[in-house]
Write an enzyme that holds these catalytic residues in place. Structure first.
Site, PDB file in Angstrom:
ATOM      1  N   CYS A  77       0.782  -1.255  -0.003  1.00 42.87           N
ATOM      2  CA  CYS A  77      -0.121  -0.160   0.071  1.00 42.87           C
ATOM      3  C   CYS A  77       0.650   1.297  -0.081  1.00 42.87           C
ATOM      4  CB  CYS A  77      -1.019   0.191   1.148  1.00 42.87           C
ATOM      5  SG  CYS A  77      -1.927  -1.503   1.258  1.00 42.87           S
TER       6      CYS A  77
HETATM    7  C1  BEZ Z   1       0.598  -4.964   1.907  1.00 38.59           C
HETATM    8  O1  BEZ Z   1       0.031  -4.333   1.557  1.00 38.59           O
HETATM    9  O2  BEZ Z   1       1.860  -5.081   1.942  1.00 38.59           O
HETATM   10  C2  BEZ Z   1       0.127  -6.001   2.923  1.00 38.59           C
HETATM   11  C3  BEZ Z   1      -1.345  -6.234   2.743  1.00 38.59           C
HETATM   12  C4  BEZ Z   1      -2.019  -6.962   3.708  1.00 38.59           C
HETATM   13  C5  BEZ Z   1      -1.339  -7.934   4.363  1.00 38.59           C
HETATM   14  C6  BEZ Z   1      -0.117  -7.503   4.847  1.00 38.59           C
HETATM   15  C7  BEZ Z   1       0.715  -6.728   3.918  1.00 38.59           C
END
Ligand code: BEZ
Length: 189
Positions: A77
């Site tokens: 993200c």
């Molecule tokens: C990420 O966006 O890196 C992520 C999303 C869900 C769980 C763990 C990491």
């Protein structure tokens, strides 16, 4: 993926089914929001002033993008997903998008800190679905209790015109960003 867009879905939907069969997602409890549906008249929170915003009012008369992420500050993200919308904001505006929102099941203070860390102010507005009411109602919730401590948002993107969902893509693997990135949406506009 442009062919996927033309077909009206992205590989995400197959992936979600697989995850669901593997028992990693909560069963959908309510409706699933789909293309052609109007957004629910639901209140979320924007900004550290904890301003309540009604989704139907927020999206009325605008051509908007709403993307959802599993969590502020998580690796994908932060490194890929939010920066893609900050970077392509002007291109999205040039294609007739009037506003861009990012939604997560995070409190508004965390969302503000995340916005500040990514230079998103004035480009991507942050919506807090702190109680996961929107993601549950939309069929876009994801149980990440084991990783992030609770119910979160799937990684998704919607194009919304005057409050009606015109396009919806969901990532097959929520830890990765592919069909929900800004440049993919740009190609489909
Ligand atoms: C990420 O966006 O890196 C992520 C999303 C869900 C769980 C763990 C990491």
């Amino acid at each position: 993926s442009s062919m996927m867009h033309r077909l009206g879905f992205c590989a995400g939907q197959l992936g979600s089914l697989r995850l669901r069969l593997a028992g990693q997602l909560l069963p959908a409890r309510a409706m699933s929001l789909k293309v052609g549906d109007k957004l629910p008249a639901m209140e979320l929170v924007e900004g550290p002033e904890m301003k309540k915003v009604n989704l139907q009012e927020l999206f009325a008369g605008q051509r908007s993008i709403l993307f959802g992420v599993p969590g502020a500050f998580t690796p994908t993200c932060s490194r890929v997903h939010l920066p893609s919308y900050v970077r392509d904001y002007d291109k999205l505006k040039a294609k007739g998008i009037s506003q861009v929102f990012c939604l997560a099941v995070n409190d508004p203070f965390v969302m503000q800190a995340w916005s500040d860390a990514n230079g998103a102010e004035g480009k991507v507005r942050m919506l807090s679905d702190t109680q996961a009411i929107f993601v549950e109602a939309a069929g876009l919730s994801l149980d990440l209790s084991h990783l992030l401590g609770g119910l979160r948002a799937k990684r998704f993107v919607m194009v919304i015109e005057d409050g009606v969902v015109k396009q919806l893509d969901v990532e097959p693997d929520p830890t990765k960003a592919t069909c929900t990135l800004a440049d993919e949406v740009l190609q489909s506009l």
